[in-house]
Design a protein around this motif. Structure first.
Motif, PDB file in Angstrom:
ATOM      1  N   ASP A  36      -1.706 -11.069 -15.124  1.00 28.99           N
ATOM      2  CA  ASP A  36      -2.140 -12.000 -16.176  1.00 28.99           C
ATOM      3  C   ASP A  36      -3.604 -11.797 -16.543  1.00 28.99           C
ATOM      4  O   ASP A  36      -4.021 -12.100 -17.669  1.00 28.99           O
ATOM      5  N   GLY A  38      -4.993  -9.059 -17.011  1.00 34.85           N
ATOM      6  CA  GLY A  38      -5.133  -7.847 -17.805  1.00 34.85           C
ATOM      7  C   GLY A  38      -5.495  -6.619 -17.013  1.00 34.85           C
ATOM      8  O   GLY A  38      -6.039  -5.651 -17.573  1.00 34.85           O
ATOM      9  N   SER A  40      -5.320  -3.059 -15.169  1.00 36.03           N
ATOM     10  CA  SER A  40      -4.582  -1.809 -15.365  1.00 36.03           C
ATOM     11  C   SER A  40      -4.348  -1.093 -14.037  1.00 36.03           C
ATOM     12  O   SER A  40      -3.637  -0.087 -13.999  1.00 36.03           O
ATOM     13  N   GLY A  60      -9.110  -6.496 -13.457  1.00 37.09           N
ATOM     14  CA  GLY A  60      -8.890  -7.352 -14.617  1.00 37.09           C
ATOM     15  C   GLY A  60     -10.163  -7.978 -15.152  1.00 37.09           C
ATOM     16  O   GLY A  60     -11.280  -7.522 -14.882  1.00 37.09           O
ATOM     17  N   CYS A  61      -9.991  -9.054 -15.905  1.00 37.90           N
ATOM     18  CA  CYS A  61     -11.127  -9.676 -16.600  1.00 37.90           C
ATOM     19  C   CYS A  61     -12.097 -10.368 -15.653  1.00 37.90           C
ATOM     20  O   CYS A  61     -13.257 -10.607 -16.007  1.00 37.90           O
ATOM     21  N   THR A  90       2.975 -16.023 -19.782  1.00 38.98           N
ATOM     22  CA  THR A  90       2.300 -15.387 -18.652  1.00 38.98           C
ATOM     23  C   THR A  90       3.204 -15.429 -17.426  1.00 38.98           C
ATOM     24  O   THR A  90       4.215 -16.135 -17.401  1.00 38.98           O
TER      25      THR A  90
END
Length: 623
Positions: A36, A38, A40, A60-61, A90
């Protein structure tokens, strides 16, 4: 006791008991949070099956200091917009995972938000929070869960062996990896890396197949049929294995709804219904199906672990799955799994003469020189006996071998109407997918030659499928041709079997089988399906009586026609031990090419094996 409010820590421990059953549950929640965010790339480390350590790191973020403090609070989430539970896009949304895990372990969260130069860390021991402190961390989040369930020893006692718990987590990671091919995953057990896949690039369907092949093995990619259908805003994609590529349990069926792995009874039942016509009851297909459903049409909030979903129109979803799978299987035609040929070659190589020959061959790519193996005593004896002149009792008056049992002319012919089999010359038949018949082995197997190899056909299994498909076609048209028996067949049965058959007499008549009562413990058969030809009527009726024991009495035979037709087709097909002419063998091959699903019989077994010329040459050391 008076009514009172539970403490916050007790509430979190109760929630942990619902959401975090075992280490794999914690891994699932943490990895879903990383997806969730983001990420990779997501890396998971487990020590002692997750008891001592679970570490999940993503790119992620990330989170700021204020977000970290809020993230470990109960029911705090960034995934619900305007408190709308009908629009969940999500993996997570309840805000229970982090505080639940932290209440039963020694928990630490380190994160650095995208674009920030600072990273922050928070530690929680059994629900007791410590102050947030500066830390070193690249963009993303790292969560460490140590001594899981140390605060709830009762739950710790019920954990299984370390390897078992690790395998549960491995299954979770593999399912999430299949659902998200654009994300790289790795799972490490201490020093050993058990699983790793890189983020796939390119079109979704191609990326998905590469990811599925990486997780399930290259055999799945070689034997998978692509599924891509959209109907009324519902999309179904993925890959389904050929019926001959099957397993003994349903553990290799992977179903996803909006990227979420689920084990839903509706979806499992739909898969079973789609393959019912092609597999025996104790065999299961291998597949991975991905449903994309508008959020307003599915409820994912019906199970604490989000493992089940509820559809607004379950009938439409089931029909889409069944119809799509059956269409893909029909388009596969007579194709059989490649693993059938590989298994046959493995049998050749595992022992016997082929193994001796391969071990004695030292030339070619193995180096050295060719050294012929020394024949065994039994082999030499058989060879000498074979080369002896024929003894006089075996000769006719003219010195020729007489016709014996092994050379008797064929009795009767296979009734297959196929003009294609008669038109081209035998040499031209090699260009057909199943080739030209070259002979029959043990009156059971037809051997044909194709362009680049040979095909071995089980004549009984193949003809069983052909008869079955024809019978289904007649049933759909309500025109099952019947033939009157010259001498009615009296079948003696146990009285309970008679009591099961007679109430179904009208339905059996629609299927082409006309039975009447014939005193106590017997029925008489006056007509039979013409398609079955000269068959064992007594055996057929007895098998149908046994079949009715397992059928739901509330269902008509037409509703369960697959089982009934399968039983009839088995009795009406060419038996093993039947000598066939070349024309009959070619006719069988041609009809197999034109009949869907002829690559497997009604029980899911392969009807033919294709061996490539290159594989055969390798058996003899030519390559």
């Amino acid at each position: 006791m008076k009514i009172r409010l539970l403490s916050e820590n007790t509430i979190n421990q109760i929630a942990a008991g619902e959401v975090i059953e075992r280490p794999a549950s914690a891994v699932k929640e943490l990895v879903e949070n990383a997806i969730d965010a983001g990420a990779s790339q997501i890396d998971v480390v487990m020590v002692a099956g997750g008891r001592e350590l679970i570490s999940v790191t993503d790119n992620g973020c990330g989170m700021s200091r204020a977000e970290i403090e809020l993230a470990v609070e109960r029911h705090a989430t960034s995934k619900l917009r305007e408190d709308d539970l009908t629009d969940i896009k999500t993996m997570g949304f309840r805000g229970e995972a982090l505080p639940s895990i932290a209440s039963v372990s020694r928990f630490s969260l380190t994160s650095r938000a995208a674009g920030s130069e600072e990273a922050w860390k928070m530690q929680i021991d059994g629900g007791a929070k410590q102050a947030v402190q500066p830390a070193a961390q690249s963009q993303g989040t790292r969560i460490e869960v140590r001594d899981l369930f140390y605060a709830t020893p009762a739950r710790l006692k019920f954990l299984k062996a370390e390897r078992t718990e690790f395998n549960y987590a491995l299954d979770v990671i593999k399912r999430l990896a299949m659902a998200h091919p654009d994300v790289g995953f790795s799972l490490q057990d201490g020093e050993r890396r058990a699983f790793r896949v890189s983020a796939a690039q390119g079109e979704l369907l191609d990326a998905r197949l590469r990811r599925l092949t990486a997780v399930l093995g290259t055999e799945f990619g070689d034997n998978a049929l692509a599924i891509e259908v959209e109907r009324e805003n519902i999309k179904l994609g993925g890959y389904a294995g050929l019926p001959t590529y099957n397993r003994g349990n349903a553990q290799h069926q992977f179903l996803f709804v909006n990227g979420r792995p689920v084990k839903d009874k509706l979806l499992i039942g739909a898969v079973r219904g789609a393959y019912m016509d092609y597999l025996a009851r104790n065999r299961h297909p291998v597949l991975a199906l991905f449903l994309e459903v508008p959020t307003a049409m599915v409820d994912v909030n019906v199970h604490p672990a989000k493992a089940e979903v509820r559809f607004r129109d379950s009938g439409h979803v089931r029909g889409l799955i069944v119809g799509s799978l059956k269409r893909a299987l029909a388009e596969a035609g007579h194709r059989a799994a490649t693993t059938v040929a590989q298994s046959a070659l493995g049998s050749f190589q595992s022992g016997g003469a082929a193994a001796d020959a391969s071990s004695s061959y030292q030339g070619g790519r193995y180096g050295g020189s060719y050294r012929p193996s020394t024949p065994s005593y039994e082999t030499r004896a058989h060879g000498q006996a074979f080369q002896k002149p024929l003894s006089s009792p075996g000769l006719s008056d003219h010195g020729q071998m007489p016709f014996g049992d092994h050379f008797a002319p064929p009795q009767g012919r296979v009734e297959i109407d196929d003009p294609v089999a008669q038109a081209p010359a035998a040499v031209d038949l090699v260009n057909y997918p199943l080739g030209a018949a070259r002979g029959q082995l043990h009156e059971t197997y037809v051997v044909s030659q194709v362009k680049d190899g040979i095909v071995i056909v089980d004549q009984h299994a193949a003809h069983e499928r052909l008869v079955y498909e024809r019978m289904k076609g007649y049933l759909l048209d309500n025109q099952v041709p019947r033939q009157v028996l010259l001498i009615p067949e009296v079948v003696e049965l146990e009285q309970d079997s008679v009591d099961r058959l007679l109430p179904r007499a009208q339905e059996l008549q629609e299927l082409g089988l006309c039975i009447e009562p014939f005193g106590d413990g017997a029925v008489v058969v006056r007509e039979a399906p013409a398609l079955l030809g000269d068959t064992d009527i007594k055996g057929l009726v007895r098998d149908l009586a046994d079949e009715l024991v397992e059928l739901d009495q509330a269902l008509s035979l037409k509703e369960r026609m697959e089982e009934v037709c399968s039983t009839m087709a088995c009795h009406g097909s060419v038996r093993a031990g039947r000598r066939l002419t070349v024309a009959e063998m070619n006719a069988l091959l041609r009809e197999m090419e034109q009949t869907p699903h002829s690559g497997q019989c009604n029980h899911g077994r392969p009807t033919y094996v294709e061996l490539k010329l290159g594989d055969i040459e390798r058996l003899f050391g030519r390559r």
